[in-house]
Scaffold this motif. Structure first.
Motif, short mmCIF file in Angstrom:
data_model
loop_
_atom_site.label_atom_id
_atom_site.label_comp_id
_atom_site.label_asym_id
_atom_site.label_seq_id
_atom_site.Cartn_x
_atom_site.Cartn_y
_atom_site.Cartn_z
N PRO A 15 -8.30 1.29 9.56
CA PRO A 15 -8.48 0.05 10.33
C PRO A 15 -8.74 -1.14 9.41
N GLY A 16 -7.97 -2.21 9.63
CA GLY A 16 -8.14 -3.41 8.82
C GLY A 16 -7.27 -3.47 7.59
N PHE A 17 -6.37 -2.48 7.42
CA PHE A 17 -5.47 -2.49 6.26
C PHE A 17 -4.07 -2.18 6.74
N GLU A 18 -3.15 -3.14 6.56
CA GLU A 18 -1.78 -3.01 7.05
C GLU A 18 -0.79 -3.05 5.89
N LEU A 19 0.34 -2.40 6.08
CA LEU A 19 1.37 -2.33 5.05
C LEU A 19 2.73 -2.64 5.66
N GLY A 20 3.53 -3.42 4.94
CA GLY A 20 4.87 -3.77 5.39
C GLY A 20 5.87 -3.59 4.27
N ILE A 21 7.04 -3.08 4.58
CA ILE A 21 8.04 -2.73 3.58
C ILE A 21 9.34 -3.46 3.88
N VAL A 35 6.73 -4.19 -1.07
CA VAL A 35 5.65 -3.74 -0.18
C VAL A 35 4.57 -4.82 -0.15
N VAL A 36 4.26 -5.27 1.03
CA VAL A 36 3.17 -6.22 1.25
C VAL A 36 2.04 -5.49 1.95
N ALA A 145 5.75 5.05 4.43
CA ALA A 145 6.86 4.19 4.03
C ALA A 145 6.52 3.39 2.78
N ALA A 146 5.27 2.94 2.69
CA ALA A 146 4.86 2.18 1.50
C ALA A 146 4.84 3.07 0.27
#
Length: 405
Positions: A15-21, A35-36, A145-146
């Motif tokens: 919770p509170g940590f997100e990842l985007g590829i 990766v952000v 995915a990250a």
């Protein structure tokens, strides 16, 4: 060729940590290479960084900004942005500034990370063009995915996750790493990202990461090369409904420390298991040292010996090579008559020479395994150290001979 490394385990969202590829196509069109990661507002962040003097531009920038407040990590693969001088630093700052603009935060709240070929200009335009897609992809469940998105010569993604319950509240620790070559730690090694939803004061978090890195990332080696880009980050988002950990004591701290260490150890050893061209996973344990440093000196002398590493690849119990490495490790006034050396549980050398009970068949049986233990008893004191390494195969040479082609 990963040794004992299978599919990713369950990676619990933090919770509170997100990842985007997203794909910038830095080396190959369509490759997911950006990766952000977004930290919840109020998160604390700790980091350990390479001690290589030629550290990459993103390392220079991240070291300046790590004390925060930090909101975003920006990672690219395919280009290390190392050995690029002032233009490289400007390029790293520019990509951070663009992400900050899109996300509505200050540029100093963005930490950059890069991995790939050294000495080539960072393709800023390609990275900038992919940032919108990465932000749109942000989700707490994107760890797997990250883990794939940060890979370079890795053959498999690497990750680990732990949960524990304190006062009825579940606390999560999840981490991913990348690395398969240019691995010889000098702080952490490779790129690693670990997050927890516990609330931890920054100083405690930094000490926790440093301790975990010293027991895990700082105890692995594949080829003896310390990267220009090594970084390992630990984020505490503070989303768990528990009091803040403000000192290194108490039940909550102890449970959190154990979870962070277990995650660090698992992803660090995964790097060795996926070492470039590796066919063996090798544990080198040195006991009975007068100091911890001399134990490490002996362990690394064994782990870095090309003669030992090629014998491991060939499953050849050429134990004389191990003795030679121990002898040249630089331990002062080393009394070889007190030293015993084991392959697995088989004593191969004792009191300065071949063990009376040893047979070649015993040694060959151990060396034929995928996972091999080398244990050295120095007989000098009470200190012990353990490191993990690989063999040296034809494939390692091929991978690195063709790395830029």
């Amino acid at each position: 060729m990963a040794v004992g490394l299978g599919p990713l385990p369950t990676l619990h969202p933090v919770p509170g940590f997100e990842l985007g590829i997203a794909s910038a196509g830095i080396k190959r069109p369509g490759r997911k290479d950006i990766v952000v990661m977004r930290c919840a507002e109020g998160s604390t962040v700790a980091g350990v960084f390479t001690l290589n003097a030629f550290c990459a531009a993103p390392v220079i920038l991240s070291k300046k900004r790590v004390l925060g407040p930090v909101r975003y990590f920006l990672t690219n693969t395919g280009n290390a942005n190392a050995g690029t001088g002032e233009p490289g630093l400007a390029a790293a700052e520019r990509t951070c500034a663009r992400l900050a603009e899109l996300a509505g935060v200050d540029a100093t709240a963005v930490l950059p990370f890069s991995t790939g070929v050294i000495g080539e200009p960072l393709p800023v335009e390609k990275i900038e063009a992919a940032l919108g897609d990465a932000l749109a992809d942000l989700a707490e469940g994107n760890w797997a995915a990250a883990a794939t998105g940060i890979m370079t010569t890795d053959t498999l993604p690497k990750g680990a996750s732990r949960q524990f319950v304190h006062d009825g509240v579940t606390v999560t620790v999840t981490g991913i790493s990348k690395g398969a070559g240019m691995i010889k730690p000098n702080m952490a090694t490779m790129l690693g990202y670990i997050a927890t939803d516990a609330k931890v004061a920054q100083g405690v978090l930094q000490d926790l990461l440093r301790d975990a890195a010293n027991k895990s990332f700082n105890r692995i080696t594949i080829d003896g090369d310390t990267s220009t880009n090594d970084c390992c980050m630990l984020v505490a988002t503070g989303q768990a409904a528990l009091p803040e950990v403000t000192q290194a004591s108490g039940e909550l701290f102890a449970a959190l420390k154990q979870a962070v260490l277990e995650v660090s150890m698992e992803v660090a050893q995964a790097i060795v298991r996926d070492g470039e061209g590796a066919t063996k996973f090798v544990t080198v344990q040195v006991n009975g040292g007068g100091t911890y440093q001399e134990c490490l000196d002996v362990a690394y002398a064994v782990a870095h010996s090309p003669l030992i590493k090629t014998a491991l690849f060939a499953s050849d119990p050429n134990w004389g090579r191990i003795l030679a490495a121990v002898g040249r490790a630089g331990v002062p006034q080393l009394d070889v008559s007190k030293i015993d050396v084991f392959l697995g549980d088989v004593c191969i050398a004792s009191k300065g020479g071949r063990a009376a009970t040893y047979t070649e068949d015993q040694g060959a049986a151990v060396m034929a395994r995928e996972e091999i233990g080398i244990r050295i008893e120095l007989g000098r004191g009470g200190c012990s150290e353990t490191i993990w390494t690989t063999d040296l195969s034809h494939e390692y040479v091929k991978i690195n001979a063709e790395y830029r082609t």
